[in-house]
Design a protein around this motif. Structure first.
Motif, PDB file in Angstrom:
ATOM      1  N   PRO A  18      -7.496  -4.720   1.239  1.00  0.00           N
ATOM      2  CA  PRO A  18      -6.295  -4.144   0.643  1.00  0.00           C
ATOM      3  C   PRO A  18      -6.005  -4.865  -0.669  1.00  0.00           C
ATOM      4  O   PRO A  18      -6.595  -5.911  -0.953  1.00  0.00           O
ATOM      5  N   GLY A  19      -5.085  -4.304  -1.409  1.00  0.00           N
ATOM      6  CA  GLY A  19      -4.695  -4.952  -2.655  1.00  0.00           C
ATOM      7  C   GLY A  19      -5.562  -4.508  -3.805  1.00  0.00           C
ATOM      8  O   GLY A  19      -6.592  -3.863  -3.607  1.00  0.00           O
ATOM      9  N   PRO A  20      -5.127  -4.849  -5.004  1.00  0.00           N
ATOM     10  CA  PRO A  20      -5.710  -4.274  -6.210  1.00  0.00           C
ATOM     11  C   PRO A  20      -6.892  -5.046  -6.783  1.00  0.00           C
ATOM     12  O   PRO A  20      -7.344  -4.735  -7.874  1.00  0.00           O
TER      13      PRO A  20
ATOM     14  N   GLY B  16      -3.574   3.259   3.330  1.00  0.00           N
ATOM     15  CA  GLY B  16      -4.246   2.230   4.117  1.00  0.00           C
ATOM     16  C   GLY B  16      -5.750   2.419   4.039  1.00  0.00           C
ATOM     17  O   GLY B  16      -6.229   3.546   3.920  1.00  0.00           O
ATOM     18  N   VAL B  17      -6.462   1.313   4.075  1.00  0.00           N
ATOM     19  CA  VAL B  17      -7.925   1.407   4.053  1.00  0.00           C
ATOM     20  C   VAL B  17      -8.455   1.939   5.373  1.00  0.00           C
ATOM     21  O   VAL B  17      -9.319   2.807   5.396  1.00  0.00           O
ATOM     22  N   PRO B  18      -7.984   1.414   6.506  1.00  0.00           N
ATOM     23  CA  PRO B  18      -8.474   1.973   7.763  1.00  0.00           C
ATOM     24  C   PRO B  18      -7.982   3.409   7.894  1.00  0.00           C
ATOM     25  O   PRO B  18      -7.112   3.852   7.118  1.00  0.00           O
ATOM     26  N   GLY B  19      -8.497   4.092   8.870  1.00  0.00           N
ATOM     27  CA  GLY B  19      -8.065   5.447   9.112  1.00  0.00           C
ATOM     28  C   GLY B  19      -8.829   6.440   8.271  1.00  0.00           C
ATOM     29  O   GLY B  19      -9.544   6.069   7.348  1.00  0.00           O
ATOM     30  N   PRO B  20      -8.668   7.708   8.607  1.00  0.00           N
ATOM     31  CA  PRO B  20      -9.536   8.757   8.077  1.00  0.00           C
ATOM     32  C   PRO B  20      -9.055   9.377   6.772  1.00  0.00           C
ATOM     33  O   PRO B  20      -9.616  10.372   6.333  1.00  0.00           O
ATOM     34  N   TYR B  21      -8.043   8.839   6.141  1.00  0.00           N
ATOM     35  CA  TYR B  21      -7.433   9.548   5.016  1.00  0.00           C
ATOM     36  C   TYR B  21      -8.180   9.324   3.713  1.00  0.00           C
ATOM     37  O   TYR B  21      -8.575  10.263   3.022  1.00  0.00           O
ATOM     38  N   VAL B  38     -15.953   6.656  -7.881  1.00  0.00           N
ATOM     39  CA  VAL B  38     -14.576   6.600  -7.376  1.00  0.00           C
ATOM     40  C   VAL B  38     -14.280   5.152  -6.994  1.00  0.00           C
ATOM     41  O   VAL B  38     -15.042   4.535  -6.256  1.00  0.00           O
ATOM     42  N   VAL B  39     -13.196   4.603  -7.516  1.00  0.00           N
ATOM     43  CA  VAL B  39     -12.777   3.260  -7.111  1.00  0.00           C
ATOM     44  C   VAL B  39     -11.362   3.337  -6.543  1.00  0.00           C
ATOM     45  O   VAL B  39     -10.570   4.187  -6.957  1.00  0.00           O
ATOM     46  N   ASP B  40     -11.088   2.470  -5.585  1.00  0.00           N
ATOM     47  CA  ASP B  40      -9.757   2.435  -4.977  1.00  0.00           C
ATOM     48  C   ASP B  40      -9.001   1.246  -5.530  1.00  0.00           C
ATOM     49  O   ASP B  40      -9.315   0.106  -5.193  1.00  0.00           O
ATOM     50  N   ILE B  41      -8.010   1.500  -6.377  1.00  0.00           N
ATOM     51  CA  ILE B  41      -7.262   0.381  -6.965  1.00  0.00           C
ATOM     52  C   ILE B  41      -6.207  -0.119  -5.980  1.00  0.00           C
ATOM     53  O   ILE B  41      -6.115  -1.301  -5.713  1.00  0.00           O
ATOM     54  N   PHE B  42      -5.419   0.784  -5.465  1.00  0.00           N
ATOM     55  CA  PHE B  42      -4.461   0.427  -4.422  1.00  0.00           C
ATOM     56  C   PHE B  42      -4.651   1.393  -3.257  1.00  0.00           C
ATOM     57  O   PHE B  42      -4.630   2.614  -3.448  1.00  0.00           O
ATOM     58  N   THR B  43      -4.824   0.847  -2.070  1.00  0.00           N
ATOM     59  CA  THR B  43      -4.906   1.681  -0.876  1.00  0.00           C
ATOM     60  C   THR B  43      -3.700   1.387   0.002  1.00  0.00           C
ATOM     61  O   THR B  43      -3.498   2.038   1.009  1.00  0.00           O
ATOM     62  N   ASP B  44      -2.953   0.380  -0.378  1.00  0.00           N
ATOM     63  CA  ASP B  44      -1.854  -0.081   0.480  1.00  0.00           C
ATOM     64  C   ASP B  44      -0.581  -0.267  -0.341  1.00  0.00           C
ATOM     65  O   ASP B  44       0.155  -1.261  -0.143  1.00  0.00           O
ATOM     66  N   LEU B  45      -0.297   0.645  -1.238  1.00  0.00           N
ATOM     67  CA  LEU B  45       1.006   0.654  -1.884  1.00  0.00           C
ATOM     68  C   LEU B  45       2.051   0.720  -0.775  1.00  0.00           C
ATOM     69  O   LEU B  45       1.801   1.308   0.286  1.00  0.00           O
ATOM     70  N   PRO B  46       3.228   0.116  -0.972  1.00  0.00           N
ATOM     71  CA  PRO B  46       4.240   0.163   0.087  1.00  0.00           C
ATOM     72  C   PRO B  46       4.477   1.618   0.536  1.00  0.00           C
ATOM     73  O   PRO B  46       4.724   2.492  -0.292  1.00  0.00           O
ATOM     74  N   ALA B  47       4.363   1.860   1.846  1.00  0.00           N
ATOM     75  CA  ALA B  47       4.370   3.227   2.378  1.00  0.00           C
ATOM     76  C   ALA B  47       5.629   3.998   1.987  1.00  0.00           C
ATOM     77  O   ALA B  47       6.751   3.531   2.189  1.00  0.00           O
ATOM     78  N   PHE B  48       5.423   5.180   1.414  1.00  0.00           N
ATOM     79  CA  PHE B  48       6.501   6.115   1.050  1.00  0.00           C
ATOM     80  C   PHE B  48       7.436   5.569  -0.035  1.00  0.00           C
ATOM     81  O   PHE B  48       8.469   6.162  -0.312  1.00  0.00           O
ATOM     82  N   ASN B  49       7.103   4.434  -0.628  1.00  0.00           N
ATOM     83  CA  ASN B  49       7.987   3.782  -1.591  1.00  0.00           C
ATOM     84  C   ASN B  49       7.600   4.195  -3.025  1.00  0.00           C
ATOM     85  O   ASN B  49       6.829   3.515  -3.705  1.00  0.00           O
ATOM     86  N   ILE B  50       8.175   5.307  -3.455  1.00  0.00           N
ATOM     87  CA  ILE B  50       7.824   5.869  -4.760  1.00  0.00           C
ATOM     88  C   ILE B  50       8.194   4.907  -5.888  1.00  0.00           C
ATOM     89  O   ILE B  50       7.446   4.719  -6.842  1.00  0.00           O
ATOM     90  N   ARG B  51       9.361   4.282  -5.761  1.00  0.00           N
ATOM     91  CA  ARG B  51       9.846   3.425  -6.828  1.00  0.00           C
ATOM     92  C   ARG B  51       8.953   2.212  -7.044  1.00  0.00           C
ATOM     93  O   ARG B  51       8.579   1.891  -8.178  1.00  0.00           O
ATOM     94  N   ALA B  52       8.578   1.526  -5.964  1.00  0.00           N
ATOM     95  CA  ALA B  52       7.694   0.358  -6.113  1.00  0.00           C
ATOM     96  C   ALA B  52       6.385   0.789  -6.779  1.00  0.00           C
ATOM     97  O   ALA B  52       5.888   0.139  -7.696  1.00  0.00           O
TER      98      ALA B  52
END
Lengths: 265, 265, 265
Positions: A18-20, B16-21, B38-52
């Motif tokens: 996780p993380g950037p 999240g990194v785990p899981g099928p999404y 394709v690179v994943d910069i953030f996979t774990d941004l705070p869930a549902f937190n648009i502002r962060a």
């Protein structure tokens, strides 16, 4: 064109998935070495633990193809005066900080070259040399360009006075098993180890053990690994990175172990 | 052909990194934009937190190459009437929901375009627009095709009334550090912050701090980050996403901090 | 050349994202099938749980492109006499152990072929067939070469006597939702389920539910999924893989549920 495909970049880091951090490093690699596949071998090496990583590295890079570039970042001294280095061992390239990370690898290599990298990028952050310094160097090698620095005698690299094999746990895996810094090839299968006060004997495969039995086996990368049949050795025994593993004096080699006894001690 | 290589797709999600999404989204990207990394910069941004996420996005996409496509999915309103949007800022493309996610990015951009996407896939699930809607749009842009919608004035996008910089913790990283929504470039290194009742002064790099010292530094993406030397600031101070960070009134700029005092407070 | 791009390898494993397992498997895939993209659909299938994986597999591979190769490793019997198998179902390839993992998939397929793989690599570890055996087979198929074994009647594969649909939780996701082994397509939206002593009715999308409401919906892969609006169903109800889900007898289909009642029970 095909030559590109046989180059590959493998990362060994303590960044966490996780993380950037890992993603930004991948972005640099793809930009600087287009078409070269990137695989992450370890993303969760014990944080800042150079020694544990040093013993894992030779075991976990031995299966990578020739010319593979290993991008290795366990770098507690980032931003300080520690040097950047490139090492070639037995046909594979390694890029990372000169902090002892490559010392076990080089000691065991049949042929090795070492380079100090004096190239620096236009923009260099003080805390993320994985992205700014080491990734561009790895990409350079993956493009078949020479290391951007000068060759030195391997003995000039930082080489801590660590043992040939490390009788400690160096990694705890997802299945609850504990990987040690001991190569299994030099150890008799009659050996009995003591770890966290419990004894464990050898079994060749998981299918051979009884439920709840603690045992050691040669893992798929050649290291001694401690496991609990159908259980989580790490949790049940409270194992941690750094926990010592000893040849047992209580149980001489050859002693048959009762599975239950092995665990409950 | 080469043009493909210089395009890249970077994902920013709370999946999240785990899981099928994430994997299913990758599969669509590779199918629809063959050969584009394709690179994943953030996979774990705070869930549902648009502002962060809105404050992290400009900082963490600034290092990506020109023409890069950022696929951004923090989408609590999935399945509702919120619109799909494409934004071009300073040479990079962004795809995601019109929920404010791109508002900080656009406010700071020197040049920006915005598009509302009316294209819809043949099959659209109600809960996974990352895979069904946004990924195909990102692939379209990565193939150098135009956004499948109509251009609008950027002011027509949802732009919540958020501050220029956010004096809060927006992400907790793997190393136990806390990233804030404050850009370090506008802040004097003499500034002392108060977070969770403790004071912290500036240090340039980790190598400059004493063991156990709480400090702030400019992280490798230009944000103010709170760290504890050789420790886990997040755990020790009980920091969370949303914890406020304040300029200290108790300690005027320039006050030398005793490291221990800084932590134990 | 293009044919390569339309092949893709998708992994389904219980390896976990961290750790050295997935990366080493990727390295073999890239070496043996250069240019073929690899995506990880599941990296955290419930460990050693063949049955849960068997019900997830058809749902989560149905969106993958034709000719896609699914590399499936949930393999508690690694190193024992269990066979290696390749299966073709409805235009997609599947590689993995013959332990029942493909049984639900094949039962539902409109067209299927099965192969027993007798090819063995020069070096085969006893505990990591994902890397040493199954990955090279997947790469072979991704290169459009035939399965390196002999075709058998599908009925000769191990096919445990499991139900058509599984009324149990088979996966807990990152958002706190619980995925079941029930296909939603055959279930009336008037159905009310009981799980962990609580009742839950159907909602089409998250946007339709009130705060704190427990509900079920058809997830983006066609399975019945249990969720708590703006909450974590898994944590609040103590759900686990294996928890049963039942059609409620207390509440006949059609009963309107008070959201609060649904949760507090």
């Amino acid at each position: 064109m095909l030559r590109y495909y046989y180059r590959m970049i493998a990362t060994f880091t303590d960044f966490g998935v996780p993380g950037p951090y890992l993603g930004q490093m991948h972005a640099v690699l793809h930009r600087e070495a287009p078409g070269v596949p990137v695989v992450d071998i370890f993303t969760d090496l014990p944080a800042f633990n150079i020694r544990a990583a040093a013993y894992l590295l030779p075991a976990y890079s031995q299966y990578l193809p020739e010319n593979n570039v290993c991008l290795c970042v366990v770098d507690p001294g980032v931003g300080t005066a520690r040097r950047a280095t490139v090492v070639q061992c037995d046909g594979r390239w390694y890029v990372g900080p000169d902090n002892g990370l490559f010392s076990i690898l080089m000691r065991r290599a049949s042929a090795a070259q070492a380079f100090i990298i004096d190239w620096r990028p236009g923009q260099l952050s003080s805390s993320f040399h994985g992205r700014d310094l080491f990734a561009p160097i790895a990409a350079t090698l993956a493009r078949s360009d020479p290391p951007p620095g000068k060759e030195i005698e391997p003995v000039q690299l930082l080489t801590p006075d660590w043992p040939q094999d490390l009788a400690e746990i160096v990694y705890l895996d997802h299945f609850g098993n504990a990987i040690t810094g001991l190569r299994a090839s030099g150890i008799s299968t009659a050996s009995i180890f003591e770890v966290a006060g419990k004894l464990c004997g050898f079994r060749r495969i998981f299918g051979e053990v009884e439920h709840g039995m603690l045992f050691w086996y040669e893992n798929s990368n050649g290291l001694v690994e401690i496991a609990l049949a159908e259980g989580y050795a790490v949790r049940e025994l409270g194992l941690e990175v750094g926990t010592a593993i000893r040849f047992s004096v209580k149980a001489p080699p050859g002693t048959p172990l009762h599975p239950r006894q092995a665990i409950r001690g």
